[in-house]
Write an enzyme that holds these catalytic residues in place. Sequence first.
Site, PDB file in Angstrom:
ATOM      1  N   GLU A 135      65.210 -19.223-100.531  1.00  0.00           N
ATOM      2  CA  GLU A 135      63.894 -19.829-100.330  1.00  0.00           C
ATOM      3  C   GLU A 135      63.076 -18.935 -99.412  1.00  0.00           C
ATOM      4  OE1 GLU A 135      61.812 -23.896 -98.552  1.00  0.00           O
ATOM      5  OE2 GLU A 135      63.874 -23.366 -98.021  1.00  0.00           O
ATOM      6  N   GLN A 137      46.291  -4.115 -95.413  1.00  0.00           N
ATOM      7  CA  GLN A 137      46.131  -4.851 -96.654  1.00  0.00           C
ATOM      8  C   GLN A 137      45.332  -4.048 -97.671  1.00  0.00           C
ATOM      9  OE1 GLN A 137      44.571  -8.751 -95.834  1.00  0.00           O
ATOM     10  NE2 GLN A 137      46.422  -9.447 -94.762  1.00  0.00           N
ATOM     11  N   VAL A 138      45.400  -4.478 -98.934  1.00  0.00           N
ATOM     12  CA  VAL A 138      44.741  -3.816-100.066  1.00  0.00           C
ATOM     13  C   VAL A 138      45.257  -2.380-100.229  1.00  0.00           C
ATOM     14  CG1 VAL A 138      42.530  -3.615-101.270  1.00  0.00           C
ATOM     15  CG2 VAL A 138      42.711  -5.146 -99.338  1.00  0.00           C
TER      16      VAL A 138
END
Length: 557
Positions: free
Chosen positions: A286, A297-298
């Site tokens: 999980e 990011q990106v």
Amino acid sequence: MSEDEDVKDSHQEDEKKRGLDDSTRSTMTEDTDDGKNHEKGVGLQTKKRKAEVEDDDDEGTGKPSSNNVAEQDRSGGDDNESLEPANKRQKVQNDDGNKGTSTHDKDCGENAATKDTTINGDKAETAVNKDDDGDKMDVDGGTEDSQKSATRKENDSNNERASKLPKESGDDDRGTRENATAEKEDSSTPAQPQRQESKANPYASIKYTMITNDGKPESLIKLVALKSLFAKQLPKMPRPYIARLVFDRRHTSLAILNDDPATKDTDEEVIGAICYRPFYDMRFAEIAFCAVNASHQVKGYGTKLMNLVKQQGARTGIEYFITYADNYAIGYFKKQGFTKSIAMPKGRYQGLIKDYDGGTMMECYVHPSIDFTRIPEMLAAQREFILGRIRLKAQSTKVYDPLPKNWSPNLEGVSRANEAAARALAIPGMVEAGWTMADLLAATGQGKDLDRAKNALKSELLGIVRKVEEQQFSWPFREPVDTNEVKDYLEVIKEPIDLSTIDKRIRAGDHYKSKGMLYADLMLMVNNCKLYNDETSTYVQCAVNLESYLKNHLFAK
């Protein structure tokens, strides 16, 4: 008296001197006879093979023939030494007084001599060795050392004979030369890897590590950095909850690290991380948290991070990854191969993970034989293979002559509405390329306008459903009601409907003809919820909020 009788008498006299009983003498005499017979057989066989070897030598070298071997052996000529058998007479002596030990000596506690076998002409004789004191020594026909010696010498004789035999054909020579050449190449050329990679693995340059709370200082430093990352990128998540799961010894985290030495052991060292709890007995895990630093990011780190986690899961026997995604993370998890359709049996995870309000349960199957760090290369190879198969059948490379200046097709019997499509189909190469009249009608004229309007309506309806799914109160309506758990649901609700069913109908393209039909299904979904559930339940409250959102925002007049 023969030599064999002399040997027996010597045994008897020696046994009397040493006080051996009659049964021991009888046993030793029988063993002596057996040993002599065995030695005679070995000697004759060796003699025969030696003679055959000499025959071969006589043909190629002009040496005396094998018929004269016995004479030269007896005459003691110069050639006798070169023709003497390989198993010469040997004496086995021990360290105390050059005495041998026989099998009978082990039982009786006496010393005995081992046998020697010599070949004189066609006769094998067993000689009795004497020790330095002049005492006669027993003959043991079953001595293990002499048997090994005879066998080894017999093998040497066979090998010698085989080496002198002429070749029957040139194939063996050629094979020998080829083998020698191959061995030379193998010794001079380094071993090549079995698999050659056309491109470097983009994941090879990524620095990442697996982190668990093992109590070591370096692990605790990185776990603190993970807690800070998750707390910053997941502001709605309670910080004590994040700290409890990250530092839980049952959880494992995979973190991509920064190569800059200046960021070592700081919060900035961690570029991105995924924290998950594996259940190895049930072969699933999980995912609790997934985040990438805002400054990185990106850049594709989210995909690389998930692929590394899948790779680690496949190595440790994980078959499924499960997570509860919020409205902002559903799109990301879909791109990473997660789906809302749960294929894993419910009995494997029920009771091990808890449900979260406002989250969508998603699952990803981890194939054990897929290298998840090579996904882009595999997709590119599959695309190239498909395009290659298409090129085998396609006629796109065939070039037709240009149409004449005043070219006009025969349009007899073609209606005015289909004239444009018939004119296009008459162009050389259109039929060969697979075009049909129906395709051209759909791409031109009224058919083209109809498809354009249908696609516009489809896009608008999908946008409405997507906005509904993004609302926090839409979680009870995203999937169909499980009738295995709610046994009487279909008895109360005659027309069940949910957002996933509506999405499938829109994508099919033929169910909804207008926005009004979509609004009717959405209101049916709201009314079903109100009808089955109690007015004070959470489900009815979500239905009321959804109804208000539909009337006041999406379908406001």
